[in-house]
Write an enzyme that holds these catalytic residues in place. Structure first.
Site, PDB file in Angstrom:
ATOM      1  N   LYS A 129       0.865  -1.270   0.160  1.00 37.51           N
ATOM      2  CA  LYS A 129       0.003  -0.103   0.240  1.00 37.51           C
ATOM      3  C   LYS A 129       0.892   1.169  -0.254  1.00 37.51           C
ATOM      4  O   LYS A 129       2.013   1.390   0.885  1.00 37.51           O
ATOM      5  CB  LYS A 129      -0.902   0.032   1.281  1.00 37.51           C
ATOM      6  CG  LYS A 129      -2.016   1.018   1.250  1.00 37.51           C
ATOM      7  CD  LYS A 129      -2.962   0.998   2.661  1.00 37.51           C
ATOM      8  CE  LYS A 129      -4.094   1.870   2.522  1.00 37.51           C
ATOM      9  NZ  LYS A 129      -4.885   1.741   3.714  1.00 37.51           N
TER      10      LYS A 129
ATOM     11  N   SER B 294      -9.774   1.647   2.653  1.00 36.91           N
ATOM     12  CA  SER B 294      -8.944   2.404   1.827  1.00 36.91           C
ATOM     13  C   SER B 294      -7.750   1.539   1.179  1.00 36.91           C
ATOM     14  O   SER B 294      -7.232   1.946   0.067  1.00 36.91           O
ATOM     15  CB  SER B 294      -8.199   3.537   2.630  1.00 36.91           C
ATOM     16  OG  SER B 294      -7.257   2.920   3.662  1.00 36.91           O
TER      17      SER B 294
ATOM     18  N   SER C 159     -10.158  -0.528   6.868  1.00 35.67           N
ATOM     19  CA  SER C 159      -9.585  -0.752   5.429  1.00 35.67           C
ATOM     20  C   SER C 159      -8.692  -1.777   4.797  1.00 35.67           C
ATOM     21  O   SER C 159      -8.414  -1.760   3.784  1.00 35.67           O
ATOM     22  CB  SER C 159      -8.415   0.463   5.517  1.00 35.67           C
ATOM     23  OG  SER C 159      -9.262   1.695   5.342  1.00 35.67           O
TER      24      SER C 159
HETATM   25  N1  GLN Z   1     -13.472   4.003   5.952  1.00 40.45           N
HETATM   26  C1  GLN Z   1     -12.839   4.487   6.736  1.00 40.45           C
HETATM   27  C2  GLN Z   1     -12.283   6.005   7.167  1.00 40.45           C
HETATM   28  O1  GLN Z   1     -12.503   6.432   5.901  1.00 40.45           O
HETATM   29  C3  GLN Z   1     -11.840   3.458   7.582  1.00 40.45           C
HETATM   30  C4  GLN Z   1     -10.487   3.637   6.833  1.00 40.45           C
HETATM   31  C5  GLN Z   1      -9.259   3.152   7.197  1.00 40.45           C
HETATM   32  O2  GLN Z   1      -9.596   2.023   7.919  1.00 40.45           O
HETATM   33  N2  GLN Z   1      -8.162   3.475   6.692  1.00 40.45           N
HETATM   34  O3  GLN Z   1     -11.780   6.651   7.787  1.00 40.45           O
END
Ligand code: GLN
Length: 486
Positions: A80, A155, A179
């Site tokens: 990532k 994400s 995410s």
């Molecule tokens: N969708 C959640 C957010 O937007 C989690 C994102 C994540 O785990 N980095 O914060």
């Protein structure tokens, strides 16, 4: 060796590499060719590192030839693009870091490099890991390998899609509120968010520091167990990282679930959830029961407050963490007549809309006069959520839930409605608030062929039990895995 070696699991490739029936260079070439073939459809990567990967693969082959190489030696992985990688740009999918090239490796990257792993590229994500669909990337969205009109989740959408589409054998993501697990679920792959503090975060760009955790994606639970063992463990450079010894997660995969007590929280089967998702998850739970596990109903009564508490805590921490992108120290700079204007213009140009929204929400939640009403209250709710889990684990060994309320949605479907987007993480967020480990694995497909994810939640440092249960399900063969369509 067959040119479709990119389809191998890590477990299979490890065997062939050790026996020298496949070389790391052949395997890496196969993945790079596969990336070339499907990348135009998917956009899983922000940066592909073909030359570096082949150099790493050649080195891995030298080690493999000597024998006794570590488990990930010669295995092509995607990272990532939030992990600092020495000499390779690390963008966080943000314009503000478009040309940022770190001079050091994140601890886990250094560990994998020392094992001889091969990095095929930096995977796409929502900008600064804020989102649930990878549509908030400054480099364009990643598409779902099961249907390119749909999102890959987020994400860590690029990391999940890359594994689902066989562009690599495994990948790394981060999970602050879901995410790793939500994109794993949307893309039909396996992902684990370990216990908070299990894996070092040194060199990983911070989003919400009391929630962020590093974890792997794989094609199988066993592959995730192998990767997690290489990632986990104490790090003198990260004082938040646990010094607890790291178990041999692979050795925990006995295939046995007899006597296991599986908690099913009634609050996780909510109205409005997709019927196919509920049916598949209930069928997986029934399977465990027929394999000798005991299913017990548990209650997590504060679940309904998790999303609200999360979006106060995460944004508050993000507003502080993102202060450092000021145009002076990192990345993009927009020149101006005075310092304040330089900050303003740089941040206005460099950050995308969702990141700005989060910074504003977080700054508001922390400001004088509002702190007690919002941030402090959210922290209290967090304690209650953690207590719910403590009580539940008094009568079960692990908890089974859906990973997300729906399968992958269409591109653009939720972009104009942030609240709808935030609700994609309704089943994953409380696990981060409580600091627990959560595993997502495929347990079915909906009527349109999109993957459905089962989530197994363990007590703190209970990775072994959720991996064992996940692997047992996978090995039982009740689910016939469908390959992606790309
Ligand atoms: N969708 C959640 C957010 O937007 C989690 C994102 C994540 O785990 N980095 O914060």
């Amino acid at each position: 060796m067959a040119t479709d070696s990119f389809r191998l699991t890590i477990t299979e490739a490890r065997e062939l590499l050790r026996k020298r029936e496949l070389s790391a260079v052949e395997l890496t070439r196969a993945c790079l060719d596969r990336i070339d073939a499907v990348e135009p459809l998917l956009n899983s990567f922000i940066t592909v590192c073909a030359d570096e990967a082949l150099a790493q693969a050649r080195e891995a082959d030298r080690r493999l030839a000597k024998g006794g190489a570590p488990p990930l030696c010669g295995i092509p992985l995607a990272i990532k693009d939030i992990y600092a990688t020495r000499g390779v740009r690390t963008t966080c999918a943000s314009k503000i870091l478009e040309n940022f090239v770190p001079t050091y490796d994140a601890t886990v990257i250094a560990r994998l490099r020392a094992e001889g792993a091969v990095f095929v590229g930096k995977a796409n994500l929502d900008e600064f890991a804020m989102g649930s669909s990878t549509e908030n990337s400054a480099f364009g969205p990643t598409r779902n390998p099961y249907d390119t009109q749909r999102v890959a989740g987020g994400s860590s959408g690029g990391s999940a899609a890359a594994v689902a589409a066989d562009q690599c054998l495994g990948s790394l993501g981060t999970d602050t509120g879901g995410s790793i697990r939500e994109p794993a679920s949307f893309c039909g792959v396996v992902g684990i968010k370990p216990t908070y503090s299990r894996v070092s975060r040194f060199g990983i760009v911070a989003y919400a520091s009391s929630l962020d955790q590093v974890g792997p994606f794989g094609k199988t639970v066993r592959d995730c167990a192998i990767m997690l063992r290489s990632l986990a463990g104490a790090d003198p450079a990260d004082s938040t990282c646990s010094t607890r010894p790291v178990p041999d997660y692979e050795a925990a995969l006995s295939g046995e679930v007899k006597g296991m007590r599986i908690g099913v929280p009634k609050e996780f089967f909510v109205e409005g959830m997709q019927a196919d998702v509920e049916n598949a998850v209930r069928a997986a739970i029934a399977h465990y029961q027929s394999a000798g596990a005991r299913v017990v109903e548990v209650s997590l009564p504060h679940t309904q407050y998790a999303v609200a508490a999360y979006y106060l805590i995460a944004t508050a921490e993000a507003s502080a963490n993102l202060e450092r992108y000021d145009g002076i120290r990192y990345g993009v700079r927009v020149e101006a007549d005075n310092l304040l204007d330089l900050y303003r213009k740089t941040r206005a140009r460099g950050f995308g809309a969702e990141v700005k929204r989060r910074i504003m929400l977080g700054t508001f939640a922390l400001s004088t006069g509002y702190y007690d009403a919002y941030y402090l209250k959210a922290q209290k709710v967090r304690t209650l959520i953690k207590r719910d889990f403590d009580q539940a684990f008094a009568c079960c060994d692990l908890i089974a839930t859906p990973t997300a309320p729906t399968t992958a949605f269409r591109l653009g479907e939720k972009m104009s409605d942030p609240l709808q987007m935030y609700l994609s993480d309704i089943f994953t967020i409380s696990v981060n608030l409580a600091g627990l480990p959560g595993l997502a694995l495929p347990c079915g497909y909906d009527a349109e062929g999109m993957p459905i994810g089962l989530q197994l939640i363990g007590p703190a440092f209970g990775e072994e039990i959720i991996l064992r249960a996940g692997d047992a399900y996978e090995r039982s063969g009740v689910l016939t895995r469908k390959p992606a369509v790309v």
